[in-house]
Design a protein around this motif. Sequence first.
Motif, PDB file in Angstrom:
ATOM      1  N   LYS A 170      77.481  16.342  13.718  1.00  0.00           N
ATOM      2  CA  LYS A 170      78.494  15.279  13.706  1.00  0.00           C
ATOM      3  C   LYS A 170      77.800  13.932  13.628  1.00  0.00           C
ATOM      4  O   LYS A 170      76.635  13.805  13.954  1.00  0.00           O
ATOM      5  CB  LYS A 170      79.374  15.362  14.950  1.00  0.00           C
ATOM      6  CG  LYS A 170      78.658  15.060  16.253  1.00  0.00           C
ATOM      7  CD  LYS A 170      79.543  15.142  17.488  1.00  0.00           C
ATOM      8  CE  LYS A 170      80.666  14.196  17.546  1.00  0.00           C
ATOM      9  NZ  LYS A 170      80.422  12.779  17.621  1.00  0.00           N
ATOM     10  N   GLU A 171      78.570  12.943  13.187  1.00  0.00           N
ATOM     11  CA  GLU A 171      78.039  11.584  13.212  1.00  0.00           C
ATOM     12  C   GLU A 171      78.108  11.084  14.655  1.00  0.00           C
ATOM     13  O   GLU A 171      79.099  11.286  15.358  1.00  0.00           O
ATOM     14  CB  GLU A 171      78.835  10.667  12.289  1.00  0.00           C
ATOM     15  CG  GLU A 171      78.147   9.342  12.095  1.00  0.00           C
ATOM     16  CD  GLU A 171      78.772   8.514  10.984  1.00  0.00           C
ATOM     17  OE1 GLU A 171      78.002   7.960  10.184  1.00  0.00           O
ATOM     18  OE2 GLU A 171      80.011   8.422  10.923  1.00  0.00           O
ATOM     19  N   ALA A 172      77.040  10.460  15.107  1.00  0.00           N
ATOM     20  CA  ALA A 172      76.948   9.977  16.488  1.00  0.00           C
ATOM     21  C   ALA A 172      77.947   8.848  16.736  1.00  0.00           C
ATOM     22  O   ALA A 172      78.217   8.040  15.850  1.00  0.00           O
ATOM     23  CB  ALA A 172      75.531   9.483  16.763  1.00  0.00           C
ATOM     24  N   GLU A 173      78.475   8.819  17.964  1.00  0.00           N
ATOM     25  CA  GLU A 173      79.415   7.780  18.381  1.00  0.00           C
ATOM     26  C   GLU A 173      78.847   7.047  19.585  1.00  0.00           C
ATOM     27  O   GLU A 173      78.239   7.660  20.469  1.00  0.00           O
ATOM     28  CB  GLU A 173      80.762   8.400  18.749  1.00  0.00           C
ATOM     29  CG  GLU A 173      81.427   9.118  17.593  1.00  0.00           C
ATOM     30  CD  GLU A 173      82.685   9.838  18.027  1.00  0.00           C
ATOM     31  OE1 GLU A 173      83.529   9.224  18.705  1.00  0.00           O
ATOM     32  OE2 GLU A 173      82.810  11.033  17.693  1.00  0.00           O
ATOM     33  N   ASP A 174      79.065   5.753  19.639  1.00  0.00           N
ATOM     34  CA  ASP A 174      78.574   4.941  20.738  1.00  0.00           C
ATOM     35  C   ASP A 174      79.147   5.434  22.065  1.00  0.00           C
ATOM     36  O   ASP A 174      80.353   5.658  22.184  1.00  0.00           O
ATOM     37  CB  ASP A 174      78.953   3.469  20.523  1.00  0.00           C
ATOM     38  CG  ASP A 174      78.275   2.554  21.513  1.00  0.00           C
ATOM     39  OD1 ASP A 174      77.041   2.664  21.670  1.00  0.00           O
ATOM     40  OD2 ASP A 174      78.971   1.735  22.140  1.00  0.00           O
ATOM     41  N   GLY A 175      78.273   5.633  23.043  1.00  0.00           N
ATOM     42  CA  GLY A 175      78.690   6.013  24.384  1.00  0.00           C
ATOM     43  C   GLY A 175      78.870   7.498  24.617  1.00  0.00           C
ATOM     44  O   GLY A 175      79.103   7.917  25.744  1.00  0.00           O
ATOM     45  N   GLU A 176      78.769   8.323  23.571  1.00  0.00           N
ATOM     46  CA  GLU A 176      78.999   9.744  23.798  1.00  0.00           C
ATOM     47  C   GLU A 176      77.811  10.386  24.499  1.00  0.00           C
ATOM     48  O   GLU A 176      76.666   9.975  24.355  1.00  0.00           O
ATOM     49  CB  GLU A 176      79.374  10.482  22.524  1.00  0.00           C
ATOM     50  CG  GLU A 176      78.276  10.839  21.576  1.00  0.00           C
ATOM     51  CD  GLU A 176      78.805  11.574  20.351  1.00  0.00           C
ATOM     52  OE1 GLU A 176      79.383  12.668  20.491  1.00  0.00           O
ATOM     53  OE2 GLU A 176      78.633  11.038  19.248  1.00  0.00           O
ATOM     54  N   VAL A 177      78.118  11.404  25.281  1.00  0.00           N
ATOM     55  CA  VAL A 177      77.104  12.164  26.016  1.00  0.00           C
ATOM     56  C   VAL A 177      76.460  13.160  25.061  1.00  0.00           C
ATOM     57  O   VAL A 177      77.146  13.846  24.298  1.00  0.00           O
ATOM     58  CB  VAL A 177      77.749  12.900  27.217  1.00  0.00           C
ATOM     59  CG1 VAL A 177      76.719  13.776  27.926  1.00  0.00           C
ATOM     60  CG2 VAL A 177      78.367  11.903  28.183  1.00  0.00           C
ATOM     61  N   VAL A 178      75.138  13.236  25.103  1.00  0.00           N
ATOM     62  CA  VAL A 178      74.383  14.155  24.258  1.00  0.00           C
ATOM     63  C   VAL A 178      74.494  15.566  24.838  1.00  0.00           C
ATOM     64  O   VAL A 178      74.289  15.768  26.036  1.00  0.00           O
ATOM     65  CB  VAL A 178      72.904  13.701  24.179  1.00  0.00           C
ATOM     66  CG1 VAL A 178      72.057  14.706  23.432  1.00  0.00           C
ATOM     67  CG2 VAL A 178      72.815  12.325  23.528  1.00  0.00           C
ATOM     68  N   ARG A 179      74.839  16.523  23.988  1.00  0.00           N
ATOM     69  CA  ARG A 179      75.027  17.921  24.389  1.00  0.00           C
ATOM     70  C   ARG A 179      74.100  18.842  23.593  1.00  0.00           C
ATOM     71  O   ARG A 179      73.803  18.574  22.420  1.00  0.00           O
ATOM     72  CB  ARG A 179      76.473  18.371  24.137  1.00  0.00           C
ATOM     73  CG  ARG A 179      77.505  17.561  24.866  1.00  0.00           C
ATOM     74  CD  ARG A 179      77.596  17.993  26.310  1.00  0.00           C
ATOM     75  NE  ARG A 179      78.616  17.209  26.994  1.00  0.00           N
ATOM     76  CZ  ARG A 179      78.473  16.722  28.210  1.00  0.00           C
ATOM     77  NH1 ARG A 179      77.380  16.937  28.885  1.00  0.00           N
ATOM     78  NH2 ARG A 179      79.436  16.023  28.765  1.00  0.00           N
ATOM     79  N   SER A 180      73.699  19.929  24.222  1.00  0.00           N
ATOM     80  CA  SER A 180      72.872  20.935  23.547  1.00  0.00           C
ATOM     81  C   SER A 180      73.632  21.567  22.388  1.00  0.00           C
ATOM     82  O   SER A 180      74.865  21.597  22.382  1.00  0.00           O
ATOM     83  CB  SER A 180      72.458  22.027  24.535  1.00  0.00           C
ATOM     84  OG  SER A 180      71.550  21.511  25.471  1.00  0.00           O
ATOM     85  N   ASP A 181      72.874  22.062  21.430  1.00  0.00           N
ATOM     86  CA  ASP A 181      73.406  22.780  20.269  1.00  0.00           C
ATOM     87  C   ASP A 181      74.246  21.894  19.358  1.00  0.00           C
ATOM     88  O   ASP A 181      75.101  22.378  18.624  1.00  0.00           O
ATOM     89  CB  ASP A 181      74.212  24.015  20.701  1.00  0.00           C
ATOM     90  CG  ASP A 181      73.406  24.929  21.615  1.00  0.00           C
ATOM     91  OD1 ASP A 181      72.223  25.158  21.322  1.00  0.00           O
ATOM     92  OD2 ASP A 181      73.962  25.387  22.629  1.00  0.00           O
ATOM     93  N   VAL A 182      73.993  20.583  19.405  1.00  0.00           N
ATOM     94  CA  VAL A 182      74.665  19.620  18.536  1.00  0.00           C
ATOM     95  C   VAL A 182      73.606  18.752  17.879  1.00  0.00           C
ATOM     96  O   VAL A 182      72.659  18.308  18.538  1.00  0.00           O
ATOM     97  CB  VAL A 182      75.659  18.721  19.319  1.00  0.00           C
ATOM     98  CG1 VAL A 182      76.330  17.714  18.392  1.00  0.00           C
ATOM     99  CG2 VAL A 182      76.698  19.553  20.051  1.00  0.00           C
ATOM    100  N   ALA A 183      73.758  18.505  16.584  1.00  0.00           N
ATOM    101  CA  ALA A 183      72.903  17.548  15.869  1.00  0.00           C
ATOM    102  C   ALA A 183      73.738  16.300  15.631  1.00  0.00           C
ATOM    103  O   ALA A 183      74.834  16.371  15.064  1.00  0.00           O
ATOM    104  CB  ALA A 183      72.424  18.129  14.543  1.00  0.00           C
ATOM    105  N   TYR A 184      73.238  15.173  16.096  1.00  0.00           N
ATOM    106  CA  TYR A 184      73.927  13.888  15.974  1.00  0.00           C
ATOM    107  C   TYR A 184      73.273  13.091  14.852  1.00  0.00           C
ATOM    108  O   TYR A 184      72.098  12.757  14.927  1.00  0.00           O
ATOM    109  CB  TYR A 184      73.819  13.104  17.294  1.00  0.00           C
ATOM    110  CG  TYR A 184      74.454  13.818  18.457  1.00  0.00           C
ATOM    111  CD1 TYR A 184      75.799  13.621  18.762  1.00  0.00           C
ATOM    112  CD2 TYR A 184      73.725  14.710  19.241  1.00  0.00           C
ATOM    113  CE1 TYR A 184      76.394  14.284  19.829  1.00  0.00           C
ATOM    114  CE2 TYR A 184      74.311  15.375  20.306  1.00  0.00           C
ATOM    115  CZ  TYR A 184      75.642  15.156  20.594  1.00  0.00           C
ATOM    116  OH  TYR A 184      76.231  15.822  21.658  1.00  0.00           O
ATOM    117  N   ILE A 185      74.043  12.785  13.819  1.00  0.00           N
ATOM    118  CA  ILE A 185      73.548  11.997  12.691  1.00  0.00           C
ATOM    119  C   ILE A 185      73.785  10.523  13.005  1.00  0.00           C
ATOM    120  O   ILE A 185      74.909  10.102  13.290  1.00  0.00           O
ATOM    121  CB  ILE A 185      74.287  12.355  11.377  1.00  0.00           C
ATOM    122  CG1 ILE A 185      74.266  13.871  11.115  1.00  0.00           C
ATOM    123  CG2 ILE A 185      73.732  11.555  10.205  1.00  0.00           C
ATOM    124  CD1 ILE A 185      72.959  14.457  10.713  1.00  0.00           C
TER     125      ILE A 185
END
Length: 190
Positions: free
Chosen positions: A53-68
């Motif tokens: 997913k595209e990263a969003e300001d303030g979101e919590v980083v979670r395992s098994d997710v790639a943040y673009i």
Amino acid sequence: MGLLRGGPRALEYLLSSLPENIGVPFIVVQHMPQKFTSLMAERLDIKCKIKVKEAEDGEVVRSDVAYITPGDKHLLLVKEGNEVKIKLLEQFDSIYKPSIDATFISASKLDSCIIAVILTGMGSDGSKGIRFLKEKKAFIISQDVESSIAKGMPYSAIKTGLVDKILPLDKIPQEIIEKVREFYGNQSIY
């Protein structure tokens, strides 16, 4: 946590080669305009076993997710309590936007084992940030120059003398998987 930087095809190959429950998050920094990063995230989410997913300001980083990282922002990682959150900035001292140096420098302040990967790309973005990561004993992987379409970033990273493994693209996913298991076992970190 995995930090990735490289061309769209190299990223697609690498991310689609990762298992569904790898147990760590991935932060992806790609030099491209914002409208393309959101489309890339959507396309990769369909092709990959992990969530993309595209990263969003303030979101919590979670395992098994790639943040673009959005193409018009810089992505910092900040620790808040027991969580790591994404902070998106408009400005950072870099000619690149987004800048992997910004992400690497912020990641060096976390209490996590970091695996950083430099893939094919132009310029030297990431080479400054590698120095900060190595002070925290991060494991640095670079795509080899021979298999890179754009050789600048791998060459620049390798030239620092701080890269732990230099591999062709097709060997990098397995190296990441092995390092994640070595650092974390079979436990999710976030």
